[in-house]
Design a protein around this motif. Structure first.
Motif, PDB file in Angstrom:
ATOM      1  N   ASP A 199     -50.214  14.546  19.198  1.00 24.49           N
ATOM      2  CA  ASP A 199     -49.097  14.023  18.586  1.00 24.49           C
ATOM      3  C   ASP A 199     -49.646  12.929  17.301  1.00 24.49           C
ATOM      4  OD1 ASP A 199     -47.487  14.886  20.369  1.00 24.49           O
ATOM      5  OD2 ASP A 199     -47.283  12.873  21.717  1.00 24.49           O
ATOM      6  N   GLU A 223     -50.322  15.451  14.511  1.00 23.58           N
ATOM      7  CA  GLU A 223     -49.051  16.243  13.899  1.00 23.58           C
ATOM      8  C   GLU A 223     -48.371  15.059  12.990  1.00 23.58           C
ATOM      9  OE1 GLU A 223     -46.777  19.539  15.991  1.00 23.58           O
ATOM     10  OE2 GLU A 223     -47.105  17.998  17.363  1.00 23.58           O
ATOM     11  N   GLU A 224     -48.225  13.774  13.493  1.00 26.91           N
ATOM     12  CA  GLU A 224     -47.513  12.899  12.671  1.00 26.91           C
ATOM     13  C   GLU A 224     -48.154  12.438  11.380  1.00 26.91           C
ATOM     14  OE1 GLU A 224     -47.288   9.395  15.434  1.00 26.91           O
ATOM     15  OE2 GLU A 224     -46.125  10.319  16.723  1.00 26.91           O
ATOM     16  N   GLU A 225     -49.721  12.376  11.408  1.00 19.69           N
ATOM     17  CA  GLU A 225     -50.154  12.041  10.147  1.00 19.69           C
ATOM     18  C   GLU A 225     -50.238  13.055   9.140  1.00 19.69           C
ATOM     19  OE1 GLU A 225     -51.456   9.340   8.976  1.00 19.69           O
ATOM     20  OE2 GLU A 225     -50.441   8.567  10.562  1.00 19.69           O
ATOM     21  N   LYS A 284     -46.779  13.084   7.708  1.00 15.36           N
ATOM     22  CA  LYS A 284     -46.578  11.973   6.802  1.00 15.36           C
ATOM     23  C   LYS A 284     -47.243  12.095   5.511  1.00 15.36           C
ATOM     24  CE  LYS A 284     -47.978   7.513   7.583  1.00 15.36           C
ATOM     25  NZ  LYS A 284     -48.336   6.439   8.494  1.00 15.36           N
ATOM     26  N   LYS A 312     -46.454  20.839   8.809  1.00 19.65           N
ATOM     27  CA  LYS A 312     -45.953  21.102  10.249  1.00 19.65           C
ATOM     28  C   LYS A 312     -46.892  22.228  10.680  1.00 19.65           C
ATOM     29  CE  LYS A 312     -41.284  19.499  10.137  1.00 19.65           C
ATOM     30  NZ  LYS A 312     -40.115  20.046  10.389  1.00 19.65           N
TER      31      LYS A 312
END
Length: 134
Positions: A57, A60-62, A65, A70
Motif C-alpha cells: 500500500d 502504491e501511494e507514493e 503521489k 498506478k
C-alpha cells in the motif's frame, strides 16, 4: 544496455516507500539485459502478511503521489505472501520473509546488476524534522 533513468527513478521512489514501511532487504535488480518486458525488479520483504500489505500500500501511494503512476497489474494481495506490482518499467515483488528465503529471487537473477536505490535510512516518524533522534 542498462535500465532507463525513469525506471531507476521509479524504483528509488518505490524502494524508499518500502523502507518507510520497515521493509527488509530492499534490493533493485537491473534485468533489462535479460528481459524485454521490464527494466528493474524491486524486491522487498516483510515479516507478516499484514506488513507485506502495508508495504504494498505504501509503494502504491507514493508512486501515485510522486509520479502519478498506478500499477498495470497487481497480483497476490489476497494471501499477502508474495504481492507483485507491475508498473511496466519496474516490477515490484513484496514477499513474506519465509517465501523470499524459499524462492530466492536474488539467486535466480544473480547475473543482474544491483541498482543503487539511494534509500534514506531516516528513523520512522522523523520525516521533515531535520533533527537527529535523542
Amino acid at each position: 544496455m542498462s535500465a532507463y533513468e525513469e525506471s531507476i527513478d521509479l524504483a528509488r521512489v518505490a524502494a524508499q516507500a518500502a523502507a518507510d514501511k520497515l521493509a527488509e532487504e530492499v534490493i533493485g535488480l537491473d534485468v533489462s539485459e535479460q528481459l524485454a518486458i521490464t527494466d528493474i525488479f524491486l524486491v522487498a520483504s516483510g515479516t507478516s502478511e499484514r506488513q507485506v500489505s502495508g508495504i504494498v500500500d505504501g509503494i502504491e501511494e507514493e508512486l501515485l503521489k510522486q509520479r502519478r503512476r498506478k500499477p498495470l497489474r497487481r497480483e497476490g494481495e489476497r494471501d499477502a505472501r508474495w504481492v507483485l506490482l507491475d508498473y511496466g518499467d519496474i516490477v515490484v515483488h513484496v514477499q513474506h520473509a519465509e517465501d523470499r528465503a524459499f524462492y530466492a529471487l536474488e539467486r535466480l537473477w544473480r547475473d543482474a546488476p544491483v541498482v543503487d536505490l539511494q534509500i534514506d535510512s531516516r528513523e520512522p516518524g522523523s520525516e521533515g524534522t531535520g533533527e537527529a533522534s535523542a
